[in-house]
Write an enzyme that holds these catalytic residues in place. Structure first.
Site, PDB file in Angstrom:
ATOM      1  N   ASN A 153       0.792  -1.359   0.164  1.00 13.06           N
ATOM      2  CA  ASN A 153       0.040   0.022  -0.026  1.00 13.06           C
ATOM      3  C   ASN A 153       0.722   1.297  -0.072  1.00 13.06           C
ATOM      4  O   ASN A 153       0.563   2.158  -0.722  1.00 13.06           O
ATOM      5  CB  ASN A 153      -1.063  -0.112   0.983  1.00 13.06           C
ATOM      6  CG  ASN A 153      -0.423  -0.077   2.531  1.00 13.06           C
ATOM      7  OD1 ASN A 153       0.891  -0.671   2.602  1.00 13.06           O
ATOM      8  ND2 ASN A 153      -1.028   0.198   3.473  1.00 13.06           N
ATOM      9  N   GLU A 250       4.735  -4.439  11.861  1.00 11.92           N
ATOM     10  CA  GLU A 250       3.618  -3.390  11.723  1.00 11.92           C
ATOM     11  C   GLU A 250       2.494  -4.092  10.798  1.00 11.92           C
ATOM     12  O   GLU A 250       2.448  -4.462   9.579  1.00 11.92           O
ATOM     13  CB  GLU A 250       4.086  -2.295  10.917  1.00 11.92           C
ATOM     14  CG  GLU A 250       5.258  -1.429  11.397  1.00 11.92           C
ATOM     15  CD  GLU A 250       4.587  -0.560  12.684  1.00 11.92           C
ATOM     16  OE1 GLU A 250       3.490  -0.334  12.901  1.00 11.92           O
ATOM     17  OE2 GLU A 250       5.522  -0.007  13.383  1.00 11.92           O
ATOM     18  N   CYS A 284      -3.510   0.633   6.791  1.00  6.66           N
ATOM     19  CA  CYS A 284      -3.434  -0.210   7.943  1.00  6.66           C
ATOM     20  C   CYS A 284      -4.124   0.496   8.964  1.00  6.66           C
ATOM     21  O   CYS A 284      -5.019  -0.106   9.943  1.00  6.66           O
ATOM     22  CB  CYS A 284      -2.165  -0.468   8.268  1.00  6.66           C
ATOM     23  SG  CYS A 284      -0.995   0.824   8.582  1.00  6.66           S
ATOM     24  N   GLU A 461       7.851   2.386  14.528  1.00 10.17           N
ATOM     25  CA  GLU A 461       8.479   3.094  13.589  1.00 10.17           C
ATOM     26  C   GLU A 461       8.589   4.624  13.815  1.00 10.17           C
ATOM     27  O   GLU A 461       7.762   5.106  14.399  1.00 10.17           O
ATOM     28  CB  GLU A 461       7.960   2.826  12.392  1.00 10.17           C
ATOM     29  CG  GLU A 461       8.012   1.363  11.910  1.00 10.17           C
ATOM     30  CD  GLU A 461       7.719   0.872  10.385  1.00 10.17           C
ATOM     31  OE1 GLU A 461       7.011   1.240   9.840  1.00 10.17           O
ATOM     32  OE2 GLU A 461       8.653   0.126   9.906  1.00 10.17           O
TER      33      GLU A 461
END
Ligand code: NAD
Length: 487
Positions: A153, A250, A284, A461
């Site tokens: 994505n 993630e 997400c 992150e």
């Protein structure tokens, strides 16, 4: 073929091909046209990538933080200068409209290189611990060769969000993009070399679920950072645990957005639309369960319907286009299946739900879709759809909505819209998620930590927190006298 790279992989500063690897094609989602033909990495390519990364890592870690930072900041500068070209490539890779990629993809990657290039010196300092005569100090040391595995994505952003902190901390990286979007990461690798990174510091190899394990299980890999789905996360974490490797996960989500009766309704609708339709819903952290207070439900739905039906769907290269296709036919079919399930289980289709007929018929387009009267047990309220499908659920009481918002295995994100500042913080405090927003949604600047809890993953992150996940502490005790023993 309009996006054919010089070869499939980028290793040790150069494009490399091994035609013995399984061939695969890259398809432009807006037209179904094949834009590149590549090969998945063979075991020999994996070995070459890791060997060269191992060598480069030693050279890189020996540089001063300022010297490393200079390369990372130069990378950011080149990415910004080539934003248009990189954004067009990202649009070809993913089908996301250029209106988005030009502001959200290479620029976000450049922010990451600029931020980590700038904070290295301060972010990696250790501490001095006085012990009364004796003392100790700590150092943050790199892990070695890190592996990044990306989803489709945000291919360029993911390549940078993993690469920049890994390199800043003194590691090398071997990055494997998703097989659906193989192109952007190769350009990042090229640009790093142009910016002065040692050959091999950031290698890109192609492949799919067969290739990933070759990297994850390799004895010379110290850490794996995955962006992907929960089932893949379980497999990668289990494989990494077999070697006691560091991992960052993630993963997916089914995040709640709670709209209270006192919220700025138009702002809340903007948040819900951003959190469901941006990148054609393939984000997400999307807030796909939108809990709307019964007192404002009618107004919310009426305005949401009008604004959703006004979204410009079409050619992603046209700057006026706001919604492009989905990444693949398979992903669109999956989303259409969820839409059928929503209808069959009794949700009210407010708008959308079909393939639009005024766009290129070979593209993987789908209308932005809103369901109302969704209840907690419905499939569309429980599973991650990963497409432009918003579920609106009703609620009446604060305690009730908090319990329902938390009743999911996921915990990536959450949002609250209210004008009441105490309620905003009280509710946010009780929502189980890693990244949360008040009166906005889905903003992820590099300065703030990003990541999930529960089944949505672990590790973070961005921000200084990411440096901790790409380094470890070395503690040194210094004895200032004679070493004594009782025997
Ligand atoms: P996916 O899990 O199918 O694949 C992700 C990556 O893992 C791909 O590169 C794939 O080739 C690789 N892979 C698959 N099996 C593997 C294995 N056994 N070992 C090693 N690598 C393997 O995910 P996707 O369909 O590409 O992306 C969509 C998913 O990613 C969604 O669930 C979405 O929520 C999640 N996602 C999460 C974030 C986040 O930051 N939390 C961001 C974007 C996407």
């Amino acid at each position: 073929m309009r996006a054919q790279p010089k070869a499939s992989h980028f290793i040790d500063g150069a494009y490399v091909e091994d035609t013995a690897g399984t061939p695969f094609e890259s398809v432009y989602p807006a037209t179904g046209e094949v834009i590149a033909k590549l090969h998945a990495a063979t075991p020999a390519i994996v070995e070459q990538a890791i060997t060269s990364a191992k060598r480069a890592q030693k050279e890189w870690a020996a540089l001063s933080p300022t010297a490393r930072g200079r390369v990372l900041k130069k990378t950011a500068e080149i990415m910004r200068a080539r934003n248009r070209e990189l954004s067009e490539l990202e649009t070809l890779d993913t089908g996301k409209p250029i209106q988005e990629t030009i502001v959200a993809d290479p620029t976000s990657g450049a922010d990451s290189f600029e931020f980590f290039g700038g904070v290295i010196a301060a972010g990696l300092n250790g501490s001095y611990i006085p012990l009364g005569g004796d003392f100790a100090y700590t150092k943050r040391v790199p892990l070695g060769v890190c592996v990044g595995i990306g989803a489709w994505n945000y291919p360029q952003q993911i390549a940078c969000w993993k690469g920049a902190p890994a390199l800043a901390a003194g590691n090398a990286m071997v990055f494997k993009p998703s097989e659906m979007t193989p192109l952007g990461a190769l350009k990042i690798a090229e640009i790093l070399i142009e910016a002065g990174a040692p050959k091999g510091l950031y290698n890109v190899i192609q492949g799919d679920r067969e290739t990933g394990p070759l990297l994850v299980n390799h004895p010379d890999v110290a850490k794996v950072s995955l962006t992907g789905s929960v089932p893949t996360g379980r497999k990668v974490a289990a494989a990494a645990a077999g070697h006691l490797k560091h991992v960052t996960m993630e993963l997916g989500g089914k995040s709640p957005i709670v709209v209270f009766e006192d919220a700025d309704i138009d702002g809340a609708i903007s948040g819900a639309m951003l959190g469901n339709f941006y990148s054609t819903g393939q984000v997400c952290s999307n807030g796909t369960r939108v809990f709307v207070h019964k007192a404002v439900k009618a107004t919310f739905l009426e305005r949401l319907k009008a604004r959703t039906e006004a979204i410009a769907i079409g050619d992603p290269m046209d700057e006026a286009t706001q919604l492009g296709p989905m990444v693949s036919k398979a992903q669109r079919d999956k989303v259409l299946g969820y839409i059928e399930a929503g209808k069959a289980e009794g949700a009210t289709l407010v708008t959308g739900g079909a393939i639009p007929n005024d766009v290129a018929s070979d593209g993987f387009y789908i209308q932005p879709t809103v369901f109302a009267n969704v209840t907690d047990g419905m499939t569309i309220a429980r599973e991650e759809i990963f497409g432009p499908v918003m579920c609106v659920l009703d609620f009446e009481a604060e305690d009730e909505v908090i319990a329902r918002a938390n009743a999911t295995e996921f915990g990536l994100s959450a949002g609250v819209f209210t004008a009441d500042i105490t309620r905003a913080h009280r509710v946010i405090d009780q929502l189980d998620a890693g990244t949360l927003w008040i009166n906005t949604y889905n903003l992820c600047p590099v300065e703030i930590p990003f990541g999930g809890s529960k089944q949505s993953g672990f590790g973070r992150e961005n921000s200084l927190a990411a440096l901790e996940h790409y380094s470890e502490l070395k503690t040194v005790y210094v004895g200032m006298g004679t070493c004594e023993a009782p025997y």
